[in-house]
Design a protein around this motif. Structure first.
Motif, PDB file in Angstrom:
ATOM      1  N   ALA A  22      34.978  12.914  24.136  1.00  0.00           N
ATOM      2  CA  ALA A  22      33.912  13.166  23.882  1.00  0.00           C
ATOM      3  C   ALA A  22      33.212  14.158  22.686  1.00  0.00           C
ATOM      4  CB  ALA A  22      33.055  13.635  24.749  1.00  0.00           C
ATOM      5  N   PRO A  24      31.627  14.183  18.726  1.00  0.00           N
ATOM      6  CA  PRO A  24      30.417  12.765  18.367  1.00  0.00           C
ATOM      7  C   PRO A  24      31.408  12.583  16.843  1.00  0.00           C
ATOM      8  CG  PRO A  24      29.997  14.970  18.803  1.00  0.00           C
ATOM      9  CD  PRO A  24      31.204  15.187  19.659  1.00  0.00           C
ATOM     10  N   LYS A 112      32.665   4.691  32.063  1.00  0.00           N
ATOM     11  CA  LYS A 112      32.398   6.172  31.220  1.00  0.00           C
ATOM     12  C   LYS A 112      31.085   5.389  30.507  1.00  0.00           C
ATOM     13  CE  LYS A 112      33.507   8.656  26.973  1.00  0.00           C
ATOM     14  NZ  LYS A 112      33.941   8.937  25.972  1.00  0.00           N
ATOM     15  N   THR A 114      27.312   6.948  28.208  1.00  0.00           N
ATOM     16  CA  THR A 114      27.497   7.238  26.956  1.00  0.00           C
ATOM     17  C   THR A 114      26.046   7.029  26.269  1.00  0.00           C
ATOM     18  OG1 THR A 114      29.495   7.800  25.947  1.00  0.00           O
ATOM     19  CG2 THR A 114      27.961   8.670  24.471  1.00  0.00           C
ATOM     20  N   ASP A 116      23.666   8.683  22.622  1.00  0.00           N
ATOM     21  CA  ASP A 116      23.516  10.701  21.617  1.00  0.00           C
ATOM     22  C   ASP A 116      22.150   9.304  21.587  1.00  0.00           C
ATOM     23  OD1 ASP A 116      24.424   8.852  19.328  1.00  0.00           O
ATOM     24  OD2 ASP A 116      25.610   8.020  20.710  1.00  0.00           O
ATOM     25  N   GLN A 129      24.580  14.685  22.473  1.00  0.00           N
ATOM     26  CA  GLN A 129      25.038  13.465  22.947  1.00  0.00           C
ATOM     27  C   GLN A 129      25.916  13.758  24.349  1.00  0.00           C
ATOM     28  OE1 GLN A 129      28.576  11.738  21.360  1.00  0.00           O
ATOM     29  NE2 GLN A 129      30.192  11.426  22.725  1.00  0.00           N
ATOM     30  N   ASP A 131      27.766  12.478  27.998  1.00  0.00           N
ATOM     31  CA  ASP A 131      28.841  11.360  28.902  1.00  0.00           C
ATOM     32  C   ASP A 131      28.387  11.470  29.778  1.00  0.00           C
ATOM     33  OD1 ASP A 131      28.912  10.588  25.952  1.00  0.00           O
ATOM     34  OD2 ASP A 131      31.336  11.810  26.227  1.00  0.00           O
ATOM     35  N   ASN A 133      31.722   9.766  32.788  1.00  0.00           N
ATOM     36  CA  ASN A 133      32.729   9.055  33.520  1.00  0.00           C
ATOM     37  C   ASN A 133      32.943   8.870  34.754  1.00  0.00           C
ATOM     38  OD1 ASN A 133      35.619   8.463  32.947  1.00  0.00           O
ATOM     39  ND2 ASN A 133      35.695   9.106  30.991  1.00  0.00           N
ATOM     40  N   TRP A 139      31.320  14.908  33.257  1.00  0.00           N
ATOM     41  CA  TRP A 139      30.197  14.802  32.109  1.00  0.00           C
ATOM     42  C   TRP A 139      30.252  15.780  31.816  1.00  0.00           C
ATOM     43  CZ3 TRP A 139      27.440  19.365  31.399  1.00  0.00           C
ATOM     44  CH2 TRP A 139      28.166  20.662  32.057  1.00  0.00           C
TER      45      TRP A 139
END
Length: 202
Positions: A22, A24, A112, A114, A116, A129, A131, A133, A139
């Protein structure tokens, strides 16, 4: 990562692997590459990501006292806007492989998502950001404050899943005007300090 009702130590490799996946890429708004290596007293983690047009390819690896983990994902970017600024939404398949010392190796496929956003500021920028999954219902949230002048980035991250929890604070310093940075931080639930380096061409 928030606390859970049982001791997650045997699953620490998976926790750190998901954290790495994850990670960024700062103000990643164009094609580029990101490589990162972190080393702690009892563990090593590495991540690589390549973005081309609307596709992002990511791989990661973690090796610690209690096992090793590898993962991969391919995400497709759907750019939207919020308050006049772009918001990157990415979705795609993910793969996780977990080989703990006291258990058989496991492979799991998932999905997944995401999101951002980058915020311009007078001193540099802010990056956030999030996420989710489907693998272990994971998370992850991270926020970065980027100071362009001194090349300094401060970050805080939190994440959780069915099997782990972690909270991390870190700082990184860009060396010169190139893509290389050095970093250091603390993983509070794992109880370890780490140092590392990254290359970011975004």
């Amino acid at each position: 990562m928030k606390s859970i009702a049982f001791n997650p130590a045997p699953l620490r490799p998976l926790a750190l692997s998901l954290l790495v996946m994850a990670t960024p890429f700062g103000a990643a708004r164009a094609n580029g590459e990101f490589l990162q290596l972190d080393v702690a007293r009892d563990s090593t983690s590495a991540v690589a990501s390549v973005e081309r047009s609307r596709l992002t390819f990511g791989v990661n690896y973690y090796n610690g006292d209690d096992g090793q983990v590898a993962g991969a994902s391919v995400l497709y970017r759907l750019t939207s806007t919020w308050d006049g600024a772009p918001v990157n939404l990415k979705i795609g398949p993910s793969l996780g492989w977990n080989d703990e010392d006291d258990a058989d190796a496991e492979t799991e496929f998932g999905l997944k998502l995401t999101a951002d956003r980058w915020f311009d500021t007078e001193f540099g920028g802010l990056y956030v950001q999030g996420d989710v999954n489907s693998v272990d219902n994971a998370w992850f949230l991270i926020g970065q404050t980027i100071f362009t002048g001194p090349g300094l980035t401060l970050e805080a991250s939190f994440g959780s899943s069915d099997t782990y929890t972690e909270t991390t604070l870190a700082a990184s310093k860009r060396l010169g005007t190139g893509p290389l940075s050095v970093r250091a931080g603390r993983r509070f639930d794992a109880g370890e300090w780490f140092i590392g380096a990254s290359i970011n061409t975004f």
